[in-house]
Structure formats: C-alpha cells, structure tokens
Design a protein around this motif. Structure first.
Motif, mmCIF file in Angstrom:
data_model
loop_
_atom_site.group_PDB
_atom_site.id
_atom_site.type_symbol
_atom_site.label_atom_id
_atom_site.label_comp_id
_atom_site.label_asym_id
_atom_site.label_seq_id
_atom_site.Cartn_x
_atom_site.Cartn_y
_atom_site.Cartn_z
ATOM 1 N N HIS A 2 0.678 -1.191 0.078
ATOM 2 C CA HIS A 2 0.011 -0.113 -0.037
ATOM 3 C C HIS A 2 0.875 1.319 -0.021
ATOM 4 C CE1 HIS A 2 -3.399 2.389 0.738
ATOM 5 N NE2 HIS A 2 -3.003 3.011 1.829
ATOM 6 N N ASN A 23 2.104 2.092 -3.405
ATOM 7 C CA ASN A 23 1.140 2.233 -4.574
ATOM 8 C C ASN A 23 1.093 3.350 -5.354
ATOM 9 O OD1 ASN A 23 -1.204 1.819 -5.860
ATOM 10 N ND2 ASN A 23 -2.506 1.279 -4.239
ATOM 11 N N LYS A 24 1.076 3.169 -6.796
ATOM 12 C CA LYS A 24 1.210 4.371 -7.509
ATOM 13 C C LYS A 24 -0.016 5.020 -7.592
ATOM 14 C CE LYS A 24 5.157 2.203 -9.917
ATOM 15 N NZ LYS A 24 5.706 2.107 -11.480
ATOM 16 N N ASN A 25 -0.877 4.250 -7.254
ATOM 17 C CA ASN A 25 -2.305 4.994 -7.161
ATOM 18 C C ASN A 25 -3.026 5.159 -5.926
ATOM 19 O OD1 ASN A 25 -2.712 5.142 -10.214
ATOM 20 N ND2 ASN A 25 -2.774 2.902 -10.240
ATOM 21 N N PRO A 26 -2.634 6.004 -4.946
ATOM 22 C CA PRO A 26 -2.861 5.944 -3.651
ATOM 23 C C PRO A 26 -4.201 6.019 -3.527
ATOM 24 C CG PRO A 26 -1.247 7.632 -4.284
ATOM 25 C CD PRO A 26 -1.654 7.087 -5.359
ATOM 26 N N VAL A 27 -4.651 5.211 -2.502
ATOM 27 C CA VAL A 27 -5.981 5.251 -1.915
ATOM 28 C C VAL A 27 -6.018 5.320 -0.417
ATOM 29 C CG1 VAL A 27 -6.820 4.024 -3.819
ATOM 30 C CG2 VAL A 27 -5.985 2.804 -1.749
ATOM 31 N N ARG A 47 7.603 11.920 -0.971
ATOM 32 C CA ARG A 47 6.518 11.112 -1.060
ATOM 33 C C ARG A 47 6.304 10.286 0.391
ATOM 34 N NH1 ARG A 47 8.321 6.346 -5.168
ATOM 35 N NH2 ARG A 47 5.822 5.790 -4.502
ATOM 36 N N ASP A 96 -3.156 12.959 -3.029
ATOM 37 C CA ASP A 96 -2.667 11.481 -3.456
ATOM 38 C C ASP A 96 -1.746 10.714 -2.562
ATOM 39 O OD1 ASP A 96 -4.642 11.216 -5.776
ATOM 40 O OD2 ASP A 96 -3.113 12.381 -7.062
ATOM 41 N N PRO A 127 -0.845 8.085 -0.028
ATOM 42 C CA PRO A 127 -1.029 6.901 0.728
ATOM 43 C C PRO A 127 -1.412 6.905 1.941
ATOM 44 C CG PRO A 127 0.994 6.674 -0.031
ATOM 45 C CD PRO A 127 0.466 7.999 -0.654
ATOM 46 N N THR A 174 -11.266 3.291 0.735
ATOM 47 C CA THR A 174 -11.238 2.557 -0.591
ATOM 48 C C THR A 174 -10.856 1.184 -0.105
ATOM 49 O OG1 THR A 174 -10.401 4.477 -1.502
ATOM 50 C CG2 THR A 174 -10.210 2.493 -2.830
#
Length: 732
Positions: free
Chosen positions: A31, A34-38, A165, A197, A199, A215
C-alpha cells in the motif's frame, strides 16, 4: 548495544520476533508503494497488535532508505482541544520527516520544539519546512478557528506539494471521538491526504472505523490457536520464561489470542522469575494479573479515562449485571439513570466502552462482552471485592481454583474445535454438484469401499453410476445461532445449518441440518435416534418445512443405526467420507490433502528385547493402514535392526530410542533417533569389516527398505527409512 536496539526505530519488538503478521505487513508495504494512492482503514479487534504492526511497517520503510517517507502519528486521549492536537501532530510529522531526510533515527528519541526543528532542517528543505513551522507557531491556540485548523492540518498536503513521497499512518483514531468536533478533525486530515494523492492508513478499533469511508480496509483479528502458540513461544524466548506445549496451548486459549493479555502474562512471569511449567504456574500469574497486576491495571486505566472511581464501581456493577442476565442485554436507560448525575460525558463514554468492546451498544441496549474471558474474570473479581466486599484472600483463592478447574475444559474445547470437520465451511461448498451416493451414504461406503486406500476409494466413487445431487447452499451458521438451547448438547463447531435450494433455479427451498457426533465406535441406534430427534425439533421450532438431516460419526454407523437413518430419510457418513467429499468439492488439487500424512511417535528404553515393542507397534500401525503382510515383515525387520544399532553403538546417556512413523497413501516413513555417539562418526573412526554385525545390519536395512538415510544430528544419530506401498504391491 543489543541487536534489538540496533535494529528497532519505533517498533518495540525485534523484527525476527514479530511473527504471524507477515501477510499484513506485506500488504501495508504494498500500500505504501501504491502508484495510485487510496485510503486504507485498518480495523482492529482489541489486543490484535495494530500499533506494533504499524511501527514495524514504519521501521521497514525507514531502514529501506528508499524515497518513501514513513510517518506514524497517533491520536491520544488527552487530545481534547483540536488546536493543541493539531500542533502536536504537526511537530511529530516534521520530526519524523526531518529524521528520514537526515537518515538519523536518533532524532525521534526526543521531542524537539519548533525552533529546534527549524535548525535541524536539511539545507535542501530550508525553502519550505521553516516557513510552515513558523506559520504554525503564529496559530498556536487551543481554540483555533476552523480555517486556521485546516491550515495546521494541511502538513501532509504541503509535504506532498514539495515533492515528498509520504506514507501517512494515523493510529488510535477512536480517541478523536472524545474530542470536540473530533469527526471534523479526522475528516480534515483525510481530505488533505486524498486531495494530494498520499497513501494513508487510519487505524483503530473495528467498531469505530467500520463506518468511516475508505477505498480499502483490512480487519486485524486476534490470533487463532495456532498463531497464539507461535507468539507464546516467541514471547517465552523474549522474556526468558520457560514454557512447555501444554502451558503454551493454555495461555493461547485462555487469553483468546489477545496480544496485550499475553504480553502482560509473560512480563509478570519474568518479573517473578517464574517459568510457565505447569497449569498451576500459569494460573498463579494470571490470577495476580486479574487482581491488581498488569491486566487489571490496564482495564482500570481504560475505565478511569472516562469515569471517576465511584463511577467506575457503578460501571463494574452494570457490567456484572450484563454478564449475569439471561439475555446479557440491559436497556441503555438503566446506565443513563445510574450515571446521569455522575458521568459528565455519558454519550462519548459509552462510545468509548463500545469501541474497546467492554460492551456492545446497539438499538437502545447494552450487552456485556462475555466472549472476552479475561474481561469477564476482571469484572467478576472486581465486583466481588469492591461491591460485595468479600475477603481478598477468599476471592483470589477461589478464583485461582476455578481457573485451574477450567483450564483442561478450555483446552478440551479447542482440541475438539481443531478436530472438527468444519461443517459450516463444507456446507458453503455445496453448489448443486453431482456426487457418488457412496460419498455421503455410509451404507454404500461400508459395503463397497471401506478398507480401500483413499486413491482407490476416489477412483471407485468417480466411476459409480449411483449419483445424487447436492443442494445450493446460500447461508450457513451454527445450529445454536438458530436454536440456542442446542448449545447445551453440542459445540458450535460440531453442528451447523445450511439454507438454500434444491436446484440452482432458486425455486424449491431446502435446509440441511448437520451434526458431528462424538463416539469411539460406530454410532449405535440410540445415539442416532437421539440426534435425529434433536435436529427434527430444531427444524420444527424454526419453521423449516423441507429439510434434510445429515449426521457424521468418526467410524460411521451400526446396521441398526443405518436403519434409523433410512426411516428418517437422513444421511449418515463416517469422517473419512466427509474428508474425501471435502477434497472433491474444493477441487482436490491440494497435494497436502491428496497425500495426507498420519504420524505416530513412541519412545522405548534401550533395554533387552524392547526393539520387539517397537516392531509390534509398527505392525499395528501398518495393519491399520492396510499395508500387505510381506511389507509389514520387511518394515519390522528393518526397524529392529535400527533399534539394535542405536542400542549397541551409541553409548546413549539417556538410554532412549525415539521413533516416528509417518504414513500416507503411498508410503511409510520410519525415523529412528537417539542421543550419544553419532553412527557416521563412529564408522569413520573405525573401519567396518564386511562381516561385522553393524555393517551387516545397515546393508540389511537398505535391502529391506526403498530408501535409507543416516544423518548426524547435534547429539546423536537419526536413521530415516522409507517403504513405498506401490513397490511392495508390485513385488507381491
């Protein structure tokens, strides 16, 4: 410096001792990358070890020296004013960020103030971090306005805006429930993470987080029986407390896999310099924890966060009433009436008790959490001492006696649970499959298949033309969930009900009522009639119109019992049938199931003719598994030779021979081991003449068995011998 201090940063447990959470740790690591943070919610049962999991994740990321900056923050009960809480979180955030940027974990060992953080800021970050810190300094106000609060809580977004990051973890989120406008406080932090964005993980009690938006989510349960044993062994090593298999199992069962309780027990034992070498020693330390020790202090601290001492006594009385009531449910109005003039924050206090699972607040009622055995013991003990005013010596003495009396019962219950076939899971696999009647009908199995190897049984079942269709089961639960009184007769794991349809068209409903019977031999007529009657009574009480009864007995059913089943239009199966059916329904691809192994162990003294005891034992085992006579004689002879070798040449100090027999569908593996001079060492030191007794014995073993392996172990020799059933059948 100890290895633990060298490795740990925020975590309290050495990574090597952090066991049974590898999957969860890997998921958080994934997690973070994750390049598409949720958004991620980590919902925890009490005592499941959420905080340590997050701290281990922090340390792993920090030590990795990648570009992801781990941030671990926590809400605190003392965070009553949003402004003060926001300032503390901001300081902690930048302390960790700067420590990571400097690659200096020691910075987190103290709490620098704003000015110190500004001075510590790396040169590469001086264009933005000091400005944020100085701006925050001008807004330090416990009653800060909402606009300024949003600005203070924007630190994750500001870091992201400057290319950092960040992996943001916020723990103990339920404490925000005690804060003025706590929901808005948490929502603001979440909004900042989502909009940038980032995580993030919000962690806290499962009841508090259940309704929060996310999510993804992960439920962290308490350890199961197997995991509890592994954790107990690690803790025993960590605290240098002696432990054996029996006390290990007792501790795991008694504390219900609660990591906090377990740690309290081992800490107390270490303080007392006492080993857990008997049930008595475990219960002595446990009783001390319940009556004034770590466990009771932990419960007291939770209650005293909300209630005064007088209120705490009232609450204990109410909790006891819940435990003693028939339904365990008390109207919340009763609590309110007794505490309205005392408890200042009744609503938030009840929410806090609910989050910590002291009680379950639902639909205007409060029920005590009797599933938590340790909490129940604390409530009962505290009520006897503080409300009933009984003598401490009497209460502690009687309680410890009760704990000791309960110990074997707890273990017996868990052993029955682990031995159960898993009826609920099996019923859930029913999906209108067509199966051989012999898979579930013991009469057919007994007449045609009993005594064959599993592989041959499955082949015969696959070829059978006598078929039946299973129903489509859509819901399962223990029988006690439908009819609570049945719990007086059978454990939850041994009886289940499945609701569904005869076919997949969802038209004709049917209910399957199942029970796993306890009996050593075939179930007789009386036992079979008893359980048919009981399950029929459940069906009638629950209003089930169309139903099927299915009974499982370890060794199946007698002829008279089979007749009872036929008249009742019920199914009866032996355990072996159920295991084969389970493999079939689950795909049969699991190699560990296909070649299931049964193991036996014995220890014999190195004495005259005791090798014959071993030979007789392996003969009985082989006969039980339907091995051919010639093969049995070969195995017996090889085993006798191995025992003679151990006795004659090892100079064993304990004069014992350890033997293990592992039997699967296609082989038997015999392992013989002993302490003393190792056989290979002795052979290397002394030339072995061809005609010598020892050389002849080893050649004989290799001639009789398909595989023979001799190994030196730390303090002795181990001989492993394998005999393949298929080879023996070919030679027959």
């Amino acid at each position: 410096m100890s290895d633990e201090k060298a490795v740990n940063i925020l975590a309290t447990i050495h990574p090597d001792q952090f066991v049974c959470r590898e999957e969860e740790l890997a998921r958080l690591w994934t997690h973070a990358h994750n390049k598409n943070p949720v958004g991620f919610s980590l919902l925890s049962a009490p005592g499941a070890g959420t905080t340590e999991l997050l701290l281990q994740t922090f340390d792993e990321l920090f030590r990795g020296f990648g570009d992801i900056i781990p941030i671990y923050l926590e809400m605190k009960y003392s965070d009553l004013k949003p402004g003060e809480a926001a300032r503390r979180l901001l300081l902690d955030f930048f302390t960790q960020l700067i420590a990571f940027r400097l690659r200096d974990a020691s910075l987190m060992n103290f709490t620098p103030d704003l000015q110190e953080l500004i001075e510590l800021t790396p040169e590469s970050d001086r264009d933005w971090i000091p400005r944020i810190l100085e701006n925050a300094h001008t807004k330090i106000d416990s009653d800060v306005e909402q606009s300024n609060l949003r600005s203070l809580l924007s630190f994750p977004a500001r870091a992201a805006a400057h290319g950092q990051r960040v992996f943001f973890m916020l723990d103990h989120i339920h404490y925000a429930g005690m804060m003025t406008d706590g929901d808005a406080f948490v929502a603001t932090i979440r909004e900042m993470c989502v909009r940038s964005d980032i995580p993030h993980v919000f962690a806290g009690p499962r009841r508090f987080l259940n309704e929060m938006p996310a999510t993804e989510s992960m439920l962290l349960n308490r350890f199961d029986f197997r995991e509890s044993g592994a954790v107990a062994e690690v803790m025993a090593s960590r605290f240098d407390v002696g432990l054996n298999e029996q006390t290990r199992d007792l501790i795991g069962v008694q504390v219900g896999g609660n990591l906090k309780y377990m740690s309290s027990l081992f800490s107390a034992a270490a303080d007392r310099r006492e080993d857990f070498d008997s049930f008595r020693s475990v219960e002595r330390v446990y009783a001390e924890g319940i009556f004034g020790g770590r466990i009771s202090r932990s419960f007291d601290s939770i209650l005293r966060l909300i209630f005064s001492d007088a209120e705490r006594t009232t609450v204990i009385g109410l909790l006891l009433d819940g435990l003693n009531s028939v339904t365990s449910r008390i109207p919340i109005a009763n609590w309110r009436d007794l505490l309205k003039e005392k408890a200042v924050r009744f609503e938030s206090g009840m929410q806090f008790l609910n989050s910590n699972e002291f009680v379950n607040v639902s639909a205007g009622f409060v029920s005590s959490e009797i599933a938590d055995r340790v909490l129940s013991d604390y409530i009962i003990g505290a009520a006897r001492l503080e409300i009933a005013g009984e003598s401490r010596a009497l209460v502690v003495g009687e309680s410890m006696t009760a704990y000791l009396k309960r110990a074997p019962q707890l273990l017996g219950r868990i052993y029955r649970h682990t031995a159960a076939v898993g009826l609920k899971d099996l019923l859930n696999e029913f999906n209108c499959q067509e199966i051989a009647a012999g898979s579930i009908d013991f009469q057919r199995f007994k007449d045609q298949l009993k005594g064959l190897r599993d592989a041959d049984v499955q082949t015969a079942l696959d070829a059978s033309v006598d078929r039946i269709n299973l129903p489509l089961i859509v819901f399962t639960a223990s029988t006690a969930a439908f009819y609570p009184r049945i719990a007086e007769l059978i454990d939850d794991d041994h009886s289940a009900i499945g609701l569904g349809f005869v076919e997949s068209n969802y038209h004709n409903e049917i209910v399957w009522l199942t029970a796993e019977l306890e009996c050593k031999l075939e179930a007789d007529r009386e036992l079979t009639e008893f359980w048919c009657d009981r399950l029929e009574m459940v069906a009638i009480s629950c209003g089930f119109r169309e139903y099927k009864i299915w009974l499982i007995a370890p060794e199946g059913f007698s002829d008279e019992a089979i007749e009872v089943l036929r008249k009742r239009n019920a199914y009866g199966s032996c355990r072996r049938q159920v295991e084969l059916l389970s493999r079939q329904l689950k795909g049969g691809a699991d190699e560990s199931l296909k070649y299931a192994v049964e193991e036996y162990e014995i220890i014999v003294p190195m004495d005259h003719d005791t090798e014959m005891i071993a030979a007789h034992t392996v003969e009985e085992i082989a006969r039980k598994h339907n091995f051919p006579p010639k093969m049995i004689n070969q195995i017996k002879t090889a085993l006798v030779e191995a025992c003679i070798n151990a006795a004659e040449h090892s100079l064993s100090p304990d004069r014992r021979i350890f033997q293990k027999f592992a039997v699967s569908d296609d082989r038997i593996t015999v392992t013989v081991s002993n302490r003393g001079i190792r056989l290979l060492d002795k052979t290397a030191e002394e030339a072995v003449p061809v005609e010598s007794r020892r050389g002849w014995g080893l050649r004989l073993m290799r001639g009789l068995m398909d595989e023979v392996k001799i190994e030196n172990v730390d303090d002795g020799t181990r001989i492993s011998m394998v005999k393949y059933l298929r080879d023996a059948q070919v030679r027959e």
